[in-house]
Motif scaffolding. Structure first.
Motif, PDB file in Angstrom:
ATOM      1  N   CYS A   1      40.762  15.987   5.558  1.00 11.26           N
ATOM      2  CA  CYS A   1      41.693  16.731   4.689  1.00 11.26           C
ATOM      3  C   CYS A   1      41.337  16.588   3.215  1.00 11.26           C
ATOM      4  N   ASN A   2      40.673  15.489   2.846  1.00  7.87           N
ATOM      5  CA  ASN A   2      40.307  15.203   1.449  1.00  7.87           C
ATOM      6  C   ASN A   2      41.510  15.065   0.534  1.00  7.87           C
ATOM      7  N   GLU A   3      42.697  14.881   1.127  1.00 12.10           N
ATOM      8  CA  GLU A   3      43.921  14.743   0.342  1.00 12.10           C
ATOM      9  C   GLU A   3      44.587  13.386   0.534  1.00 12.10           C
ATOM     10  N   CYS A   4      44.362  12.762   1.676  1.00  7.79           N
ATOM     11  CA  CYS A   4      45.006  11.479   1.952  1.00  7.79           C
ATOM     12  C   CYS A   4      44.347  10.357   1.148  1.00  7.79           C
ATOM     13  N   GLU A   5      45.006   9.200   1.118  1.00  9.94           N
ATOM     14  CA  GLU A   5      44.487   8.079   0.340  1.00  9.94           C
ATOM     15  C   GLU A   5      43.132   7.608   0.869  1.00  9.94           C
ATOM     16  N   THR A   6      42.970   7.638   2.196  1.00  9.02           N
ATOM     17  CA  THR A   6      41.710   7.181   2.784  1.00  9.02           C
ATOM     18  C   THR A   6      40.560   8.081   2.356  1.00  9.02           C
ATOM     19  N   CYS A   7      40.767   9.414   2.445  1.00  9.78           N
ATOM     20  CA  CYS A   7      39.705  10.358   2.056  1.00  9.78           C
ATOM     21  C   CYS A   7      39.359  10.214   0.575  1.00  9.78           C
ATOM     22  N   LYS A   8      40.399  10.094  -0.266  1.00 11.78           N
ATOM     23  CA  LYS A   8      40.147   9.964  -1.700  1.00 11.78           C
ATOM     24  C   LYS A   8      39.392   8.679  -2.021  1.00 11.78           C
ATOM     25  N   ALA A   9      39.734   7.590  -1.332  1.00  7.42           N
ATOM     26  CA  ALA A   9      39.068   6.310  -1.589  1.00  7.42           C
ATOM     27  C   ALA A   9      37.611   6.352  -1.152  1.00  7.42           C
ATOM     28  N   ILE A  10      37.345   7.012  -0.013  1.00  6.48           N
ATOM     29  CA  ILE A  10      35.957   7.110   0.448  1.00  6.48           C
ATOM     30  C   ILE A  10      35.146   7.996  -0.504  1.00  6.48           C
ATOM     31  N   THR A  11      35.759   9.090  -0.967  1.00  7.69           N
ATOM     32  CA  THR A  11      35.074   9.967  -1.918  1.00  7.69           C
ATOM     33  C   THR A  11      34.738   9.232  -3.210  1.00  7.69           C
ATOM     34  N   ALA A  12      35.673   8.393  -3.661  1.00  6.73           N
ATOM     35  CA  ALA A  12      35.452   7.643  -4.900  1.00  6.73           C
ATOM     36  C   ALA A  12      34.578   6.417  -4.692  1.00  6.73           C
ATOM     37  N   GLY A  13      34.342   6.051  -3.429  1.00  9.62           N
ATOM     38  CA  GLY A  13      33.515   4.881  -3.134  1.00  9.62           C
ATOM     39  C   GLY A  13      34.221   3.565  -3.317  1.00  9.62           C
ATOM     40  N   THR A  14      35.553   3.567  -3.188  1.00  7.49           N
ATOM     41  CA  THR A  14      36.331   2.345  -3.424  1.00  7.49           C
ATOM     42  C   THR A  14      36.933   1.761  -2.156  1.00  7.49           C
ATOM     43  N   LEU A  15      36.689   2.366  -1.015  1.00  8.88           N
ATOM     44  CA  LEU A  15      37.241   1.844   0.236  1.00  8.88           C
ATOM     45  C   LEU A  15      36.310   0.770   0.781  1.00  8.88           C
ATOM     46  N   ASN A  16      36.843  -0.426   0.967  1.00 11.41           N
ATOM     47  CA  ASN A  16      36.023  -1.557   1.389  1.00 11.41           C
ATOM     48  C   ASN A  16      35.517  -1.426   2.822  1.00 11.41           C
ATOM     49  N   ASP A  17      36.166  -0.569   3.607  1.00 11.99           N
ATOM     50  CA  ASP A  17      35.771  -0.448   5.009  1.00 11.99           C
ATOM     51  C   ASP A  17      34.595   0.505   5.213  1.00 11.99           C
ATOM     52  N   VAL A  18      34.189   1.224   4.183  1.00 14.46           N
ATOM     53  CA  VAL A  18      32.994   2.071   4.248  1.00 14.46           C
ATOM     54  C   VAL A  18      31.947   1.446   3.329  1.00 14.46           C
ATOM     55  N   ILE A  19      30.923   0.885   3.939  1.00 15.40           N
ATOM     56  CA  ILE A  19      29.916   0.115   3.206  1.00 15.40           C
ATOM     57  C   ILE A  19      28.606   0.883   3.188  1.00 15.40           C
ATOM     58  N   GLU A  20      28.143   1.214   1.981  1.00 15.17           N
ATOM     59  CA  GLU A  20      26.843   1.881   1.820  1.00 15.17           C
ATOM     60  C   GLU A  20      25.806   0.850   1.411  1.00 15.17           C
ATOM     61  N   ILE A  21      24.688   0.845   2.135  1.00 14.05           N
ATOM     62  CA  ILE A  21      23.632  -0.142   1.898  1.00 14.05           C
ATOM     63  C   ILE A  21      22.316   0.598   1.681  1.00 14.05           C
ATOM     64  N   ASP A  22      21.607   0.209   0.631  1.00 14.56           N
ATOM     65  CA  ASP A  22      20.270   0.753   0.373  1.00 14.56           C
ATOM     66  C   ASP A  22      19.254  -0.197   0.991  1.00 14.56           C
ATOM     67  N   ALA A  23      18.629   0.237   2.075  1.00  9.72           N
ATOM     68  CA  ALA A  23      17.688  -0.633   2.782  1.00  9.72           C
ATOM     69  C   ALA A  23      16.427  -0.900   1.977  1.00  9.72           C
ATOM     70  N   ALA A  24      16.161  -0.098   0.972  1.00  9.44           N
ATOM     71  CA  ALA A  24      14.962  -0.330   0.162  1.00  9.44           C
ATOM     72  C   ALA A  24      15.072  -1.624  -0.627  1.00  9.44           C
ATOM     73  N   SER A  25      16.287  -1.988  -1.055  1.00  6.09           N
ATOM     74  CA  SER A  25      16.479  -3.210  -1.835  1.00  6.09           C
ATOM     75  C   SER A  25      17.192  -4.297  -1.046  1.00  6.09           C
ATOM     76  N   ASN A  26      17.666  -3.989   0.161  1.00  4.68           N
ATOM     77  CA  ASN A  26      18.332  -4.984   1.019  1.00  4.68           C
ATOM     78  C   ASN A  26      17.689  -4.941   2.400  1.00  4.68           C
ATOM     79  N   ASN A  27      16.411  -5.295   2.428  1.00  2.00           N
ATOM     80  CA  ASN A  27      15.647  -5.113   3.657  1.00  2.00           C
ATOM     81  C   ASN A  27      15.316  -6.394   4.392  1.00  2.00           C
ATOM     82  N   GLY A  28      15.929  -7.492   3.977  1.00  2.00           N
ATOM     83  CA  GLY A  28      15.612  -8.782   4.590  1.00  2.00           C
ATOM     84  C   GLY A  28      16.491  -9.115   5.778  1.00  2.00           C
ATOM     85  N   VAL A  29      16.116 -10.181   6.464  1.00  2.00           N
ATOM     86  CA  VAL A  29      16.878 -10.622   7.638  1.00  2.00           C
ATOM     87  C   VAL A  29      18.251 -11.118   7.234  1.00  2.00           C
ATOM     88  N   ASP A  30      18.361 -11.796   6.082  1.00  2.00           N
ATOM     89  CA  ASP A  30      19.646 -12.364   5.672  1.00  2.00           C
ATOM     90  C   ASP A  30      20.688 -11.285   5.437  1.00  2.00           C
TER      91      ASP A  30
END
Length: 575
Positions: free
Chosen positions: A73-102
């Motif tokens: 819907c892009n109107e609820c709090e969850t959608c807005k938080a994911i769009t803004a990148g502030t929802l802790n439950d959606v984690i974006e990881i760049d494997a180019a800089s975080n490519n280790g086993v740890d």
């Protein structure tokens, strides 16, 4: 608020906004509607085709409480938080800089915990092919059997680098390049929303330059908007992309058809003076030649590729240039494109390829394009009548030959005529001839060489544009009052110059005017020159004279030093 780039401002926020990936978006929407989503997805494809955007939309859709027809819907709090990148439950990881086993172990440990605000915890790992082997192994078990509340979305531009054990544990979606028409329509929509004026041809040029990437197209459009003060024009688009107008490409191809070398070199000089990129120009020529070739057999396809930009000049060229000629043009341009990657003088190579293309033997087209199926009766009858007339003439000639043979019976058999030798149209790579070079070296002085080097550029300016292009990669390496040795770093140019007595006469006449005497000009390959010089030193000290066409020898030490440091940096001295 600070200005945001177009590709960020207009990032798709629902599946319907993703351009050119209808099959993928429809599949994902249906899976969301039926609540049959997988625990792991792998999005692959070229850059700028919507992989990361689709991952974020999927993360919103699977967590949106107001899902409608598979769209968030892009109107609820969850959608807005994911769009803004502030929802802790959606984690974006760049494997180019975080490519280790740890880092992957940390993901594996935290994935066990339930989400805090959303229904699902979503891990988006971008450029996943950058993970190390150990990191992939650490991810395997979690990826195969993750907790029920976890969703993994992996994205990569190089799927062949992802282990098969990872791919087999995911649902794979291959994002394809976006066609130019879809990119064009999207840019039209964005500019209309921004109330910005534009020229349609400018957007078509940007769409072609983007090569199937929407993000690249919007980045180029952003540059053009800044360059042209919020008005998109074709000239500004070509200036930013480095592309060439189709009219200029048509003029250049016309010079190949007309074998007008001087005119082609003038067009090339205009392009170089305008700052056009050499590699981009070659690429544009290859695409234009391909379009001419395709238009002869499938005009509808070319019209679609060029978004209707097919003019009368293009049609005329397609009808006049034979397919065999276009094959040869494309082959030559492909070879030149590879050579441009390793040179610091692209303008020289462009001049060489221009001379070469305009001296091709242009074949006539046997079939016309866009001709009506029904021809006039006179035209349809002309071909058979001409064929019959030619056959009758051949029969008459054969009859006369038979009569002559019969009348000559009883006479001595004629001596078979010796066939004339066929003149070679191509010659093998040339080698320096010591017998021609050594007399110059016998009387060569540093003063004569410096004098000729000082006037060499002035000498080239006295030649025509075509001959100047041939001699552009030459330089004198030894000189006496009676002769000068000129080296070439290109075998093709050396061959052309050696077989052009008119140009050699022009050089000798120019030297007579500039230095007051007329030395004989001898051409040698640049690679052979150090060997010839070394062989001369050895022969000179032994008092031996070289044999004609004798291949010069060089000591292993000198040869190895030349290989390591280059001939220009080696000076051989005999102690």
């Amino acid at each position: 608020m600070a200005y945001q780039a177009l590709y960020r401002t207009w990032r798709p926020q629902k599946f319907a906004d993703i351009v050119g990936q209808e099959t993928i978006t429809k599949t994902l929407r249906n899976a969301l509607i039926a609540q049959q989503t997988s625990h792991a997805y792998l999005f692959t494809g070229p850059r700028g085709t919507g992989k990361t955007s689709a991952a974020k939309i999927l993360a919103k859709a699977i967590n949106c409480p107001n899902l409608k027809n598979g769209e968030p819907c892009n109107e609820c709090e969850t959608c807005k938080a994911i769009t803004a990148g502030t929802l802790n439950d959606v984690i974006e990881i760049d494997a180019a800089s975080n490519n280790g086993v740890d880092e992957i172990r940390d993901i594996r440990d935290k994935a066990k915990y339930a989400p805090t605000a959303a229904k699902y915890k979503v891990y988006i790992i971008d450029e996943v092919h950058m993970l190390s082997t150990g990191a992939f192994n650490a991810l395997l078990k979690t990826l195969e059997e993750p907790p029920e509340h976890v969703l993994f979305i992996l994205a990569t531009t190089e799927p062949h680098k992802v282990p098969l054990t990872i791919i087999s544990r995911t649902q794979r979606f291959d994002f394809r390049r976006i066609n130019s028409q879809d990119i064009y329509q999207r840019m039209v929509y964005i500019l209309q929303e921004k109330e910005v004026t534009f020229e349609p041809e400018a957007l078509k040029a940007i769409a072609k330059a983007a090569e199937g990437g929407m993000r690249d197209a919007l980045s180029i459009l952003d540059q053009v908007l800044s360059f042209s003060d919020n008005h998109v024009t074709l000239d500004n688009a070509l200036q930013v992309t480095g592309s060439t107008t189709r009219a200029l490409l048509a003029d250049y191809m016309q010079t190949i058809q007309d074998q007008a070398t001087a005119k082609a070199l003038e067009i090339l000089q205009q392009l170089l003076a305008a700052g056009k990129d050499a590699s981009r120009f070659i690429e544009d020529l290859i695409e234009y030649s391909r379009d001419l070739l395709l238009y002869q057999k499938a005009p509808e396809m070319v019209t679609e590729i060029e978004m209707g930009s097919v003019d009368d000049h293009f049609k005329a060229l397609s009808q006049s240039l034979a397919a065999t000629t276009l094959y040869e043009v494309i082959d030559i341009l492909n070879d030149m494109q590879q050579q441009l990657r390793f040179t610091n003088h692209p303008d020289i190579y462009l001049e060489v390829v221009t001379v070469k293309l305009t001296q091709l033997k242009v074949a006539a087209v046997t079939a016309q394009v866009d001709q009506p199926e029904v021809q006039s009766k006179a035209t349809s009858q002309a071909a058979p009548e001409a064929t019959v007339a030619a056959l009758q003439a051949q029969v008459k000639q054969l009859t006369q030959a038979v009569d002559q043979l019969q009348s000559s019976e009883g006479q001595a058999a004629p001596v078979a005529a010796t066939p004339r030798p066929v003149k070679r149209t191509t010659t093998p790579a040339r080698h320096a001839n010591p017998a021609a070079v050594y007399p110059v070296l016998d009387h060569a002085t540093k003063e004569n060489l410096q004098q000729l080097k000082g006037v060499w550029q002035d000498l080239l300016q006295t030649l025509s544009v075509q001959y100047r292009a041939l001699m552009h990669a030459s330089e004198p390496v030894a000189a006496s009052h009676d002769g000068v040795v000129v080296s070439f770093d290109n075998d093709f140019l050396l061959e052309r110059a050696s077989n052009n007595p008119e140009m050699v006469d022009g050089l000798e006449n120019g030297l007579d005017r500039l230095v007051g005497y007329t030395p004989k000009i001898i051409f040698v390959p640049q690679d052979d020159w150090p060997k010839v010089r070394q062989a001369y030193i050895e022969e000179h000290h032994r008092g031996k004279q070289p044999k004609a066409d004798e291949k010069p020898q060089v000591t292993p030490v000198v040869e190895k030093a030349t290989e390591l440091f280059g001939s220009a940096n080696i000076e051989v001295k005999d102690d």
